[in-house]
Enzyme design. Structure first.
Site, PDB file in Angstrom:
ATOM      1  N   ASP A 337       0.816  -1.216   0.000  1.00  0.00           N
ATOM      2  CA  ASP A 337       0.000   0.000   0.000  1.00  0.00           C
ATOM      3  C   ASP A 337       0.855   1.273   0.000  1.00  0.00           C
ATOM      4  O   ASP A 337       2.006   1.258   0.446  1.00  0.00           O
ATOM      5  CB  ASP A 337      -0.922   0.014   1.224  1.00  0.00           C
ATOM      6  CG  ASP A 337      -0.131  -0.048   2.519  1.00  0.00           C
ATOM      7  OD1 ASP A 337       0.760  -0.915   2.624  1.00  0.00           O
ATOM      8  OD2 ASP A 337      -0.374   0.770   3.426  1.00  0.00           O
ATOM      9  N   GLU A 338       0.255   2.318  -0.462  1.00  0.00           N
ATOM     10  CA  GLU A 338       0.796   3.677  -0.345  1.00  0.00           C
ATOM     11  C   GLU A 338       2.285   3.768  -0.675  1.00  0.00           C
ATOM     12  O   GLU A 338       3.031   4.466   0.009  1.00  0.00           O
ATOM     13  CB  GLU A 338       0.570   4.202   1.088  1.00  0.00           C
ATOM     14  CG  GLU A 338      -0.889   4.282   1.449  1.00  0.00           C
ATOM     15  CD  GLU A 338      -1.124   4.666   2.905  1.00  0.00           C
ATOM     16  OE1 GLU A 338      -2.032   5.469   3.150  1.00  0.00           O
ATOM     17  OE2 GLU A 338      -0.401   4.157   3.788  1.00  0.00           O
TER      18      GLU A 338
HETATM   19  C1  TNX Z   1      -3.788   4.008   5.658  1.00  0.00           C
HETATM   20  S1  TNX Z   1      -4.889   1.393   5.008  1.00  0.00           S
HETATM   21  C2  TNX Z   1      -2.811   3.030   5.768  1.00  0.00           C
HETATM   22  C3  TNX Z   1      -2.071   2.903   7.033  1.00  0.00           C
HETATM   23  C4  TNX Z   1      -2.495   3.933   8.030  1.00  0.00           C
HETATM   24  C5  TNX Z   1      -3.981   4.124   7.985  1.00  0.00           C
HETATM   25  C6  TNX Z   1      -4.506   5.049   9.017  1.00  0.00           C
HETATM   26  C7  TNX Z   1      -3.520   1.187   4.494  1.00  0.00           C
HETATM   27  C8  TNX Z   1      -3.338   0.030   3.657  1.00  0.00           C
HETATM   28  N1  TNX Z   1      -2.562   2.069   4.827  1.00  0.00           N
HETATM   29  O1  TNX Z   1      -0.694   2.958   6.810  1.00  0.00           O
HETATM   30  O2  TNX Z   1      -2.100   3.492   9.286  1.00  0.00           O
HETATM   31  O3  TNX Z   1      -4.339   4.595   6.717  1.00  0.00           O
HETATM   32  O4  TNX Z   1      -5.876   5.107   9.008  1.00  0.00           O
END
Ligand code: TNX
Length: 523
Positions: A337-338
């Site tokens: 993710d991200e």
């Molecule tokens: C998004 S959900 C993230 C996390 C954060 C979260 C906080 C996701 C796959 N990644 O790294 O902790 O939001 O709400």
């Protein structure tokens, strides 16, 4: 020496007198105790598939016996577990062998049911006999949770008469994957809390605990071939919270404790982003221009592995190898993710290479929904957290037959605030009241055949310890338990909230710091 065995007629006679006595007692108790004789009204969560009431009671006594028809070790352990739980709730210690004082019995039976699910079970509750039938020990374990709930719900049991309304329960889960995630990186969560949590998950029939074991702020699992991960990378957490990690022995202990509760551990090592802690420990992994430093803030998307470096893949292979060896479950979660600091051109081949490594260790890959931007195999599972951002990829994946785990952030994220008064938690995905968390269904996002199940993540940036974790988890967790287990047509908020109101019996017994939502008339 010969053991004393009562002769049959003698035994029958005692049984006969016992029967008369119990009929009298039960006739009397029917009107007397606080419990409703209508089994369909019992506040079981998650809601069973089918309940038929026969308006009588089974009564537990000092002479109740638990028997197993199949004495394999799993069933003997389940019997012992049930006996311990009965003792803990009622102070009654059930017998395991028939004796001449027998009063009522509970039989645990492995025998094929119409529903082939390994977690299916049926309970037949009659005045002197409960039979719990299941295809597998797993199903018997789930059924035992229903029995436990029927006892624990009697919290104001001043008379100390432990009864269970009679009838039949036919039950099986809607989805085979029902998970909760703990982010043990942003705040380290110690062994005691994890074990306590496993007991709670079991009580509400979850079967999976997903552990988010690494992130920018901390690496939480000992890897023997790369010792600095924990020597250096485990020391921090968000703000000034203490760091920490699980040794391999401790991780194995968690896995075994979960297994004893028929819960599978899904380990997550997040990559190629969310890798700052690893890159501080081993700078050769780092793919950013800046030197990685220990990080205790809450920003996301700034770190990446160097996806062009062979060392990175050797590292990933070693980590997955050690974790796979300790993890009997079929899944390896690789995050994904991200990865905002990774170019898409680098991200795609990276995920494909990691997928190969996961397969070489005989595991199924799970990744957050960003992996749908790559051409991962249809055997790999996408955990959907931003359904509205990936509609095109979601449609394509549905066509290909990819399976999803549903974690829509605006419904299933345990770190969202309940409402504007909540001090803990985030709001980026909106408020999630107890009702909003309950009132959705996985099939709102994809056809049933594409859905493996659900996961409700607790991200821990805003939480400092057990009281905070509890507060965000409870009572929303129970709604997710029901979404994963119960049939859509059996779920209804107005009815659910009455069953939820009665869970205070369990919450209070276990010192759970739940959020007393004003939407619920708590009992
Ligand atoms: C998004 S959900 C993230 C996390 C954060 C979260 C906080 C996701 C796959 N990644 O790294 O902790 O939001 O709400």
């Amino acid at each position: 020496m010969k053991k004393y065995k009562p002769i049959y007629s003698h035994y029958l006679l005692i049984f006969f007198f016992g029967l008369i006595l119990s009929v009298l007692v039960s006739a009397q108790s029917k009107n007397n105790h606080a419990v409703d004789s209508d089994l369909t009204q019992a506040a079981i969560i998650p809601k069973p598939t089918k309940i038929i009431a026969t308006h009588d009671f089974f009564e537990l006594s000092d002479f109740t016996v638990i028997m197993v028809n199949n004495k394999d070790s799993a069933m003997v352990e389940i019997r012992n577990y049930l006996a311990n739980e009965i003792k803990a709730t009622t102070n009654i210690q059930p017998y395991f062998e028939l004796n001449n004082m027998i009063y009522s019995h509970i039989t645990l039976k492995i025998q094929p049911l119409d529903n082939p699910s390994p977690e299916a079970y049926e309970l037949s509750i009659k005045p002197f006999h409960i039979t719990l039938t299941a295809n597998k020990p797993e199903g018997a374990f789930r059924g035992i949770q229903t029995l436990r709930q029927l006892l624990i719900l009697q919290k104001d049991n001043t008379k100390n008469q432990w009864v269970i309304p009679s009838g039949k329960i036919i039950d099986a889960p809607e989805y085979p994957y029902r998970a909760n995630m703990l982010d043990v990186s942003r705040a380290f969560i110690d062994m005691d809390y994890v074990k306590r949590h496993i007991r709670f998950l079991a009580y509400y029939k979850f079967n999976t605990l997903h552990l988010h074991l690494s992130d920018d702020q901390g690496w939480r699992i000992e890897i023997k071939s790369w010792p600095k991960l924990t020597e250096i990378g485990s020391k921090t957490a968000v703000d000034d919270r203490p760091g920490g990690f699980y040794t391999q022995e401790q991780y194995k202990e968690i896995v075994a404790y979960a297994a004893a509760h028929y819960i599978t551990i899904v380990p997550e090592i997040d990559m190629p982003g969310h890798t700052n802690a690893a890159s501080v420990a081993y700078p050769e992994l780092n793919g950013t221009k800046e030197k990685a430093k220990l990080y205790t803030g809450t920003k996301v998307g700034f770190s990446t592995f160097n996806t062009h470096s062979p060392t990175v893949y050797r590292f990933i292979n070693d980590v997955i190898n050690e974790i796979s060896d300790m993890t009997p479950g079929p899944y390896m979660h690789i995050g994904g993710d991200e990865a905002k600091a990774t170019k898409l051109n680098d991200y795609i081949p990276f995920i494909n290479k990691v997928e190969k490594i996961v397969h070489e260790h005989n595991k199924t890959l799970i990744g957050w929904d960003e992996i749908l931007e790559t051409d991962v195999d249809t055997t790999s599972i996408a955990q959907v957290w931003r359904p509205e951002h990936i509609t095109k990829n979601l449609k394509l994946a549905i066509k290909k037959g990819t399976k999803f785990i549903l974690s829509p952030a605006d419904r299933a994220y345990l770190d969202m605030k309940y409402d504007s008064l909540t001090t803990l938690g985030y709001t980026w995905a909106g408020y999630i009241s107890v009702k909003k968390g309950y009132n959705w269904d996985p099939t709102d996002y994809a056809p049933k055949q594409n859905i493996l199940g659900i996961d409700c993540p607790l991200w821990t940036e805003t939480t400092t310890g057990p009281n905070d974790f509890d507060y965000l988890i409870f009572p929303r967790l129970l709604g997710y338990a029901e979404i994963g287990w119960s049939k859509k047509e059996n779920r209804n908020w107005d009815e659910y909230k009455n069953r939820l109101a009665k869970q205070t019996a369990y919450f209070e017994q276990n010192n759970i710091n739940y959020y007393p939502s004003p939407l619920i008339d708590w009992e």
